[in-house]
Design a protein around this motif. Structure first.
Motif, short mmCIF file in Angstrom:
data_model
loop_
_atom_site.label_atom_id
_atom_site.label_comp_id
_atom_site.label_asym_id
_atom_site.label_seq_id
_atom_site.Cartn_x
_atom_site.Cartn_y
_atom_site.Cartn_z
N GLY A 14 -1.70 18.50 -3.76
CA GLY A 14 -1.49 19.93 -3.96
C GLY A 14 -0.33 20.54 -3.19
O GLY A 14 0.32 21.46 -3.68
N MET A 15 -0.04 20.04 -2.00
CA MET A 15 1.04 20.60 -1.20
C MET A 15 2.21 19.62 -1.16
O MET A 15 2.02 18.41 -1.05
N ARG A 16 3.41 20.16 -1.25
CA ARG A 16 4.61 19.32 -1.27
C ARG A 16 4.68 18.39 -0.05
O ARG A 16 5.05 17.23 -0.19
N ASP A 17 4.34 18.89 1.13
CA ASP A 17 4.36 18.04 2.33
C ASP A 17 3.46 16.82 2.14
O ASP A 17 3.80 15.72 2.57
N ASN A 18 2.31 17.01 1.51
CA ASN A 18 1.39 15.90 1.29
C ASN A 18 1.88 14.96 0.19
O ASN A 18 1.48 13.81 0.14
N GLN A 19 2.74 15.43 -0.68
CA GLN A 19 3.33 14.58 -1.72
C GLN A 19 4.38 13.64 -1.14
O GLN A 19 4.54 12.52 -1.60
N THR A 20 5.10 14.10 -0.13
CA THR A 20 6.22 13.32 0.42
C THR A 20 5.85 12.55 1.68
O THR A 20 6.56 11.62 2.06
N ARG A 21 4.77 12.93 2.35
CA ARG A 21 4.33 12.26 3.58
C ARG A 21 3.96 10.81 3.30
O ARG A 21 3.39 10.50 2.26
N VAL A 22 4.26 9.92 4.23
CA VAL A 22 3.87 8.52 4.11
C VAL A 22 2.55 8.33 4.87
O VAL A 22 2.40 8.75 6.02
N TYR A 23 1.61 7.71 4.19
CA TYR A 23 0.28 7.42 4.75
C TYR A 23 0.14 5.92 4.93
O TYR A 23 0.61 5.14 4.09
N ASP A 24 -0.51 5.51 6.00
CA ASP A 24 -0.82 4.09 6.24
C ASP A 24 -2.26 3.84 5.83
O ASP A 24 -3.16 4.51 6.34
N ILE A 25 -2.47 2.89 4.93
CA ILE A 25 -3.84 2.52 4.56
C ILE A 25 -4.41 1.67 5.70
O ILE A 25 -3.82 0.67 6.09
N THR A 26 -5.55 2.10 6.23
CA THR A 26 -6.19 1.37 7.32
C THR A 26 -7.39 0.57 6.84
O THR A 26 -7.83 -0.34 7.52
N ALA A 27 -7.93 0.92 5.68
CA ALA A 27 -9.05 0.18 5.09
C ALA A 27 -9.03 0.41 3.59
O ALA A 27 -8.66 1.49 3.12
N LYS A 61 1.06 5.80 -4.93
CA LYS A 61 2.13 4.83 -5.16
C LYS A 61 2.57 4.28 -3.81
O LYS A 61 2.39 4.95 -2.78
N HIS A 62 3.10 3.08 -3.83
CA HIS A 62 3.63 2.51 -2.60
C HIS A 62 4.79 3.39 -2.12
O HIS A 62 5.56 3.90 -2.93
N ALA A 63 4.90 3.55 -0.82
CA ALA A 63 5.89 4.46 -0.25
C ALA A 63 7.32 4.11 -0.64
O ALA A 63 8.17 4.99 -0.73
N ASP A 64 7.60 2.84 -0.90
CA ASP A 64 8.96 2.44 -1.24
C ASP A 64 9.26 2.52 -2.73
O ASP A 64 10.38 2.23 -3.15
N GLU A 65 8.30 2.95 -3.55
CA GLU A 65 8.53 3.12 -4.99
C GLU A 65 9.30 4.41 -5.22
O GLU A 65 9.10 5.40 -4.55
N LYS A 66 10.16 4.39 -6.21
CA LYS A 66 10.93 5.59 -6.59
C LYS A 66 10.16 6.41 -7.60
O LYS A 66 9.41 5.99 -8.36
N GLY A 114 -3.41 -0.81 -12.48
CA GLY A 114 -2.77 -2.11 -12.46
C GLY A 114 -2.06 -2.44 -11.16
O GLY A 114 -1.40 -3.47 -11.06
N ARG A 115 -2.19 -1.59 -10.16
CA ARG A 115 -1.55 -1.83 -8.86
C ARG A 115 -2.62 -2.02 -7.80
O ARG A 115 -3.69 -1.44 -7.87
N ARG A 116 -2.29 -2.85 -6.82
CA ARG A 116 -3.24 -3.17 -5.75
C ARG A 116 -2.75 -2.59 -4.43
O ARG A 116 -1.56 -2.62 -4.13
N TYR A 117 -3.70 -2.09 -3.65
CA TYR A 117 -3.42 -1.49 -2.35
C TYR A 117 -4.39 -2.08 -1.34
O TYR A 117 -5.58 -2.21 -1.62
N ALA A 118 -3.88 -2.44 -0.17
CA ALA A 118 -4.70 -3.06 0.88
C ALA A 118 -4.34 -2.45 2.23
O ALA A 118 -3.31 -1.78 2.38
N ALA A 119 -5.19 -2.70 3.21
CA ALA A 119 -4.91 -2.24 4.58
C ALA A 119 -3.53 -2.75 4.98
O ALA A 119 -3.15 -3.88 4.70
N GLY A 120 -2.76 -1.87 5.60
CA GLY A 120 -1.41 -2.19 6.02
C GLY A 120 -0.35 -1.66 5.07
O GLY A 120 0.82 -1.55 5.44
N ASP A 121 -0.74 -1.34 3.83
CA ASP A 121 0.21 -0.77 2.88
C ASP A 121 0.55 0.66 3.28
O ASP A 121 -0.28 1.39 3.83
N ARG A 122 1.77 1.06 2.97
CA ARG A 122 2.21 2.44 3.19
C ARG A 122 2.34 3.09 1.82
O ARG A 122 2.96 2.52 0.92
#
Length: 73
Positions: free
Chosen positions: A27-40, A68-73, A12-20
């Motif tokens: 699997g790894m905690r670093d990958n759970q907390t890292r912020v990714y930028d959607i490029t496509a 989830k969006h990076a700013d979601e809790k 029910g959530r939408r994600y587009a290029a530019g979203d973080r």
């Protein structure tokens, strides 16, 4: 988002290029907390970048690692 650019929709959530985003079930905690930028984004996959690396993730991949969006809790 104007509604005309390609989007990826899941849970029910939408994600587009530019979203973080985060992948809370990765699997790894670093990958759970890292912020990714959607490029496509498309109906079945997204491309995300973080720390100089590019990841192409399918709907199945995202179903496992979550998203989830990076700013979601």
């Amino acid at each position: 988002m104007t509604g005309t650019e390609p989007v990826f929709e899941i849970g029910g959530r939408r994600y587009a290029a530019g979203d973080r985003v985060r992948f809370p079930n990765a699997g790894m905690r670093d990958n759970q907390t890292r912020v990714y930028d959607i490029t496509a984004a498309g109906a079945d996959r997204i491309t995300a970048e973080a720390d100089g690396c590019t990841y192409q993730l399918s709907r199945g991949d995202i179903g496992v690692i979550g998203i989830k969006h990076a700013d979601e809790k």
